[in-house]
Design an enzyme around this catalytic site. Structure first.
Site, PDB file in Angstrom:
ATOM      1  N   SER A  35     -64.298 -61.669 -40.661  1.00 34.93           N
ATOM      2  CA  SER A  35     -62.900 -61.869 -41.040  1.00 34.93           C
ATOM      3  C   SER A  35     -61.994 -60.993 -40.194  1.00 34.93           C
ATOM      4  CB  SER A  35     -62.755 -61.475 -42.518  1.00 34.93           C
ATOM      5  OG  SER A  35     -61.400 -61.369 -42.852  1.00 34.93           O
ATOM      6  N   TYR A  39     -63.477 -55.146 -49.066  1.00 31.86           N
ATOM      7  CA  TYR A  39     -63.919 -56.453 -48.565  1.00 31.86           C
ATOM      8  C   TYR A  39     -64.102 -56.401 -47.045  1.00 31.86           C
ATOM      9  CZ  TYR A  39     -63.467 -61.205 -46.773  1.00 31.86           C
ATOM     10  OH  TYR A  39     -63.656 -62.371 -46.068  1.00 31.86           O
ATOM     11  N   LYS A  91     -67.588 -56.727 -44.453  1.00 31.39           N
ATOM     12  CA  LYS A  91     -67.726 -57.602 -43.284  1.00 31.39           C
ATOM     13  C   LYS A  91     -68.120 -56.769 -42.062  1.00 31.39           C
ATOM     14  CE  LYS A  91     -66.829 -61.544 -45.128  1.00 31.39           C
ATOM     15  NZ  LYS A  91     -67.954 -62.472 -45.308  1.00 31.39           N
TER      16      LYS A  91
HETATM   17  N1  LIG Z   1     -61.289 -68.508 -46.774  1.00 34.01           N
HETATM   18  C1  LIG Z   1     -60.818 -67.464 -46.106  1.00 34.01           C
HETATM   19  O1  LIG Z   1     -59.615 -67.223 -46.085  1.00 34.01           O
HETATM   20  C2  LIG Z   1     -61.759 -66.579 -45.317  1.00 34.01           C
HETATM   21  C3  LIG Z   1     -61.246 -65.759 -44.299  1.00 34.01           C
HETATM   22  C4  LIG Z   1     -62.117 -64.934 -43.595  1.00 34.01           C
HETATM   23  C5  LIG Z   1     -63.467 -64.918 -43.901  1.00 34.01           C
HETATM   24  N2  LIG Z   1     -63.939 -65.708 -44.907  1.00 34.01           N
HETATM   25  C6  LIG Z   1     -65.371 -65.646 -45.234  1.00 34.01           C
HETATM   26  O2  LIG Z   1     -65.930 -66.922 -45.081  1.00 34.01           O
HETATM   27  C7  LIG Z   1     -66.959 -67.141 -46.048  1.00 34.01           C
HETATM   28  C8  LIG Z   1     -66.684 -68.421 -46.790  1.00 34.01           C
HETATM   29  O3  LIG Z   1     -65.387 -68.350 -47.376  1.00 34.01           O
HETATM   30  P1  LIG Z   1     -64.846 -69.506 -48.304  1.00 34.01           P
HETATM   31  O4  LIG Z   1     -63.367 -69.441 -48.268  1.00 34.01           O
HETATM   32  O5  LIG Z   1     -65.518 -70.763 -47.979  1.00 34.01           O
HETATM   33  O6  LIG Z   1     -65.331 -68.953 -49.710  1.00 34.01           O
HETATM   34  P2  LIG Z   1     -65.948 -69.756 -50.953  1.00 34.01           P
HETATM   35  O7  LIG Z   1     -65.961 -68.798 -52.105  1.00 34.01           O
HETATM   36  O8  LIG Z   1     -65.271 -71.062 -51.124  1.00 34.01           O
HETATM   37  O9  LIG Z   1     -67.448 -70.019 -50.462  1.00 34.01           O
HETATM   38  C9  LIG Z   1     -68.460 -69.062 -50.583  1.00 34.01           C
HETATM   39  C10 LIG Z   1     -69.669 -69.767 -51.182  1.00 34.01           C
HETATM   40  O10 LIG Z   1     -70.725 -68.823 -51.282  1.00 34.01           O
HETATM   41  C11 LIG Z   1     -71.337 -68.954 -52.561  1.00 34.01           C
HETATM   42  N3  LIG Z   1     -71.921 -67.632 -52.824  1.00 34.01           N
HETATM   43  C12 LIG Z   1     -71.290 -66.460 -53.082  1.00 34.01           C
HETATM   44  N4  LIG Z   1     -72.180 -65.465 -53.186  1.00 34.01           N
HETATM   45  C13 LIG Z   1     -73.412 -66.025 -53.002  1.00 34.01           C
HETATM   46  C14 LIG Z   1     -74.723 -65.513 -52.959  1.00 34.01           C
HETATM   47  N5  LIG Z   1     -74.955 -64.217 -53.136  1.00 34.01           N
HETATM   48  N6  LIG Z   1     -75.745 -66.359 -52.730  1.00 34.01           N
HETATM   49  C15 LIG Z   1     -75.531 -67.687 -52.542  1.00 34.01           C
HETATM   50  N7  LIG Z   1     -74.293 -68.228 -52.561  1.00 34.01           N
HETATM   51  C16 LIG Z   1     -73.248 -67.403 -52.779  1.00 34.01           C
HETATM   52  C17 LIG Z   1     -70.250 -69.393 -53.498  1.00 34.01           C
HETATM   53  O11 LIG Z   1     -70.753 -70.081 -54.622  1.00 34.01           O
HETATM   54  C18 LIG Z   1     -69.420 -70.297 -52.588  1.00 34.01           C
HETATM   55  O12 LIG Z   1     -69.895 -71.628 -52.651  1.00 34.01           O
HETATM   56  C19 LIG Z   1     -66.971 -65.905 -46.949  1.00 34.01           C
HETATM   57  O13 LIG Z   1     -68.000 -65.044 -46.519  1.00 34.01           O
HETATM   58  C20 LIG Z   1     -65.619 -65.289 -46.698  1.00 34.01           C
HETATM   59  O14 LIG Z   1     -65.632 -63.893 -46.873  1.00 34.01           O
HETATM   60  C21 LIG Z   1     -63.127 -66.548 -45.615  1.00 34.01           C
END
Ligand SMILES: NC(=O)c1ccc[n+]([C@@H]2O[C@H](COP(=O)([O-])OP(=O)(O)OC[C@H]3O[C@@H](n4cnc5c(N)ncnc54)[C@H](O)[C@@H]3O)[C@@H](O)[C@H]2O)c1
Length: 339
Positions: free
Chosen positions: A125, A149, A153
């Site tokens: 991120s 958070y 990362k």
């Molecule tokens: N959406 C954003 O703005 C953003 C920005 C930067 C980074 N990210 C990173 O990208 C990744 C995905 O983000 P997103 O927006 O799709 O989030 P999201 O919460 O929609 O998706 C994450 C998925 O991981 C699953 N999950 C969580 N912990 C778990 C575990 N221990 N084992 C198995 N499954 C697990 C959840 O059920 C969910 O389906 C994350 O790691 C997040 O930190 C997201």
């Protein structure tokens, strides 16, 4: 045909990436605990692509769940999305965030090593940069996360980099996302946050469908052209295609760790996003103005040139397209997947 195991593949970015991979000919298996998603999202991916994908319901912190997915799917590479992602929650409950996100990554890496699966692309991120002063932010900018958070990362990035250093048969891509928004243009998959959305676009979409009355707009006196904060919003399908490009590059990257900013290099203000979404939805989207929130920076956008140079990837979809596609999803699914 190559196979990818996608942890967290039922979530927002994961579902869109599954579509991009499958449309490029990859076989995909998902490992997801469904704690922030539902199996309906996987059915929806299959509907978009017109072929199925396997879902393993399990937690990345649970070694037996990871073992099963790796044994049965036999992947060539792993995309690691699974994790907790709320900045305010990580400030309120830091130990939970460190434990969850670092345990997920370490259990996964150990199991991958046992199975000889040595290619990984990791969801990092822009939060690793923290309160960055030089803009646009390039991958060489100093990393000093401003919240737990962001630290989870950065520490995960370090863990993965150390694994590659310890065994040159590994290769890794650390993908630092800016602000993913929008949805697949079909409107069949999209973002479905639990509870009050922490991000601007999903909040506004819930105002548009009548689930929330107005947007709380924090900070109108920043030193920016219209006084609201500037961010680099990236269409989630551009982001998904960036993952595919990064994953395919891993094949010829043994012994290497690549870090890429996935952003557009363009910044939009909060007021510009509200105006673009008003245009796309035809809804007035009322806003109530509040003081700045502690920890928010005035402006942050990416220098994405490294990904263009090395992966041949760039994020070209416009803010209008992001709003159009987000609305296609939210208007067809006002209550998200579950209801
Ligand atoms: N959406 C954003 O703005 C953003 C920005 C930067 C980074 N990210 C990173 O990208 C990744 C995905 O983000 P997103 O927006 O799709 O989030 P999201 O919460 O929609 O998706 C994450 C998925 O991981 C699953 N999950 C969580 N912990 C778990 C575990 N221990 N084992 C198995 N499954 C697990 C959840 O059920 C969910 O389906 C994350 O790691 C997040 O930190 C997201």
């Amino acid at each position: 045909m190559a196979t990818a195991l996608v942890t967290g593949g039922a979530g927002y970015v994961g579902t869109h990436t599954c579509v991009a991979l499958m449309e490029a000919g990859w076989e995909v298996a998902v490992l997801d605990s469904l704690e922030n998603s539902s199996s309906a999202a996987i059915d929806a991916v299959a509907e978009v692509v017109g072929r199925g994908l396997r879902l393993y319901v399990g937690d990345c912190r649970d070694n037996s769940a990871v073992e099963r997915a790796l044994t049965e799917a036999g992947p060539d590479a792993v995309l690691h999305f699974a994790g907790l992602k709320s900045v305010p929650d990580s400030v309120a409950d830091p130990v939970r965030y460190y434990r969850h996100n670092l345990e997920s990554t370490s259990v996964l890496l150990e199991a991958m090593a046992r199975h000889g699966v040595r290619r990984i692309a990791f969801s990092s991120s822009a939060a690793v940069y923290g309160l960055c002063k030089e803009l646009p932010v390039s991958e060489t900018a100093a990393t000093r996360p401003a919240n737990p958070y962001g630290w989870t990362k950065l520490i995960s990035e370090q863990m993965i980099s150390d694994v590659v250093r310890s065994d040159p048969r590994w290769s890794a891509s650390l993908l630092r996302y800016f602000n993913p928004v929008g949805a697949h243009p079909s409107g069949i998959i999209g973002e479905d946050p639990e509870g009050a959305p922490a991000n601007l676009m999903p909040y506004l979409l819930q105002v548009a469908v009548g689930r929330r009355a107005e947007l709380p707009l924090y900070g109108t006196d920043y030193p920016t052209p219209d006084g609201t904060a500037l961010r680099d919003y990236i269409h989630v399908m551009d982001l998904a295609e960036g993952h595919r490009a990064a994953l395919e590059a891993l094949v010829s990257s043994a012994g290497q760790v690549h870090t890429y900013n996935l952003g557009t290099g363009r910044a939009s203000s909060v007021r510009q996003v509200v105006a673009a979404l008003r245009e796309a939805t035809g809804h007035p989207l009322p806003c109530r103005e509040f003081k700045r929130r502690a920890g928010d920076v005035a402006e942050l956008w990416a220098d994405p040139r490294k990904a263009l140079l090395e992966l041949g990837w760039s994020a070209d979809r416009t803010l209008a397209e992001m709003c159009r596609d987000a609305w296609a999803w939210q208007s067809a699914h006002p209550q998200g997947y579950r209801r």
